[in-house]
Each structure stands twice: as structure tokens, then as C-alpha cells.
Design a protein around this motif. Sequence first.
Motif, mmCIF file in Angstrom:
data_model
loop_
_atom_site.group_PDB
_atom_site.id
_atom_site.type_symbol
_atom_site.label_atom_id
_atom_site.label_comp_id
_atom_site.label_asym_id
_atom_site.label_seq_id
_atom_site.Cartn_x
_atom_site.Cartn_y
_atom_site.Cartn_z
ATOM 1 N N GLY A 11 12.323 -20.168 -4.294
ATOM 2 C CA GLY A 11 11.252 -19.925 -5.242
ATOM 3 C C GLY A 11 9.974 -20.724 -5.037
ATOM 4 N N TYR A 12 9.923 -21.561 -4.005
ATOM 5 C CA TYR A 12 8.714 -22.360 -3.772
ATOM 6 C C TYR A 12 7.669 -21.539 -3.030
ATOM 7 C CZ TYR A 12 10.855 -26.645 -5.420
ATOM 8 O OH TYR A 12 11.423 -27.598 -6.213
ATOM 9 N N ALA A 44 -6.158 -27.649 -8.656
ATOM 10 C CA ALA A 44 -6.760 -26.410 -8.168
ATOM 11 C C ALA A 44 -5.795 -25.262 -8.411
ATOM 12 C CB ALA A 44 -7.092 -26.502 -6.685
ATOM 13 N N GLN A 45 -6.342 -24.072 -8.369
ATOM 14 C CA GLN A 45 -5.562 -22.849 -8.597
ATOM 15 C C GLN A 45 -5.005 -22.345 -7.273
ATOM 16 O OE1 GLN A 45 -5.792 -21.888 -11.901
ATOM 17 N NE2 GLN A 45 -4.186 -20.386 -11.660
ATOM 18 N N CYS A 46 -3.780 -21.837 -7.314
ATOM 19 C CA CYS A 46 -3.159 -21.206 -6.146
ATOM 20 C C CYS A 46 -3.277 -19.690 -6.313
ATOM 21 C CB CYS A 46 -1.684 -21.616 -6.066
ATOM 22 S SG CYS A 46 -0.812 -20.863 -4.670
ATOM 23 N N THR A 52 -1.905 -26.420 -9.753
ATOM 24 C CA THR A 52 -1.150 -27.605 -9.346
ATOM 25 C C THR A 52 -2.096 -28.665 -8.813
ATOM 26 O OG1 THR A 52 0.739 -28.345 -8.023
ATOM 27 C CG2 THR A 52 -0.693 -26.732 -7.016
ATOM 28 N N SER A 53 -1.586 -29.885 -8.675
ATOM 29 C CA SER A 53 -2.421 -30.976 -8.193
ATOM 30 C C SER A 53 -2.583 -30.895 -6.676
ATOM 31 C CB SER A 53 -1.839 -32.322 -8.605
ATOM 32 O OG SER A 53 -0.542 -32.483 -8.092
ATOM 33 N N ARG A 62 3.615 -28.975 -3.254
ATOM 34 C CA ARG A 62 4.707 -28.012 -3.284
ATOM 35 C C ARG A 62 4.940 -27.590 -4.729
ATOM 36 N NH1 ARG A 62 10.822 -28.751 -2.630
ATOM 37 N NH2 ARG A 62 11.436 -26.921 -1.446
ATOM 38 N N HIS A 63 4.988 -26.301 -4.969
ATOM 39 C CA HIS A 63 5.155 -25.809 -6.333
ATOM 40 C C HIS A 63 5.903 -24.493 -6.324
ATOM 41 C CE1 HIS A 63 1.533 -23.882 -4.733
ATOM 42 N NE2 HIS A 63 1.801 -22.877 -5.555
ATOM 43 N N LYS A 64 6.515 -24.179 -7.441
ATOM 44 C CA LYS A 64 7.202 -22.900 -7.590
ATOM 45 C C LYS A 64 6.228 -21.874 -8.142
ATOM 46 C CE LYS A 64 11.914 -24.255 -7.814
ATOM 47 N NZ LYS A 64 13.235 -23.918 -8.299
#
Length: 68
Positions: A11-12, A44-46, A52-53, A62-64
Motif C-alpha cells: 500500500g505504499y 507537499a502534496q503527492c 506528507t512531509s 514514504r507514505h501510504k
Amino acid sequence: MSERPDATPDGYCTNTEPVPGTIRTINASATGPKFSHLHGRRYAQCPCGKETSLTGRDNLRRHKQPQE
């Protein structure tokens, strides 16, 4: 909405490039010494829709991806 970047099986999000123009700095120095470690944190926006930072090199951490 634009195409979502690929995700790993757990899910990342695989994207590390922030959306141009969405970088903002959170300045928490006015909240007191207990929260001063937040001073200068940058977000910032993905393209996947998550905010996320940023790392020191202006890459997304790293983010889900958000769930539908």
C-alpha cells in the motif's frame, strides 16, 4: 483528478516527487518550546492525494496512498 502513481503490494506510494507549487512550511515556533521541534517542517502534496512531509532533498517521505 490525475492518474495515481503506482503503489507497492503493502500500500505504499512509489512516487517521491511532490506536486509543483504545493510545498508549504509549517512554522510552529509560536506554539512554545515544547513544540519547537516542529519549526520549519515542510509539507507537499503527492499526486496520489496525500499530503506528507519532505526530506532534506525535497522528496516526499514514504507514505501510504489514501484509501478509496
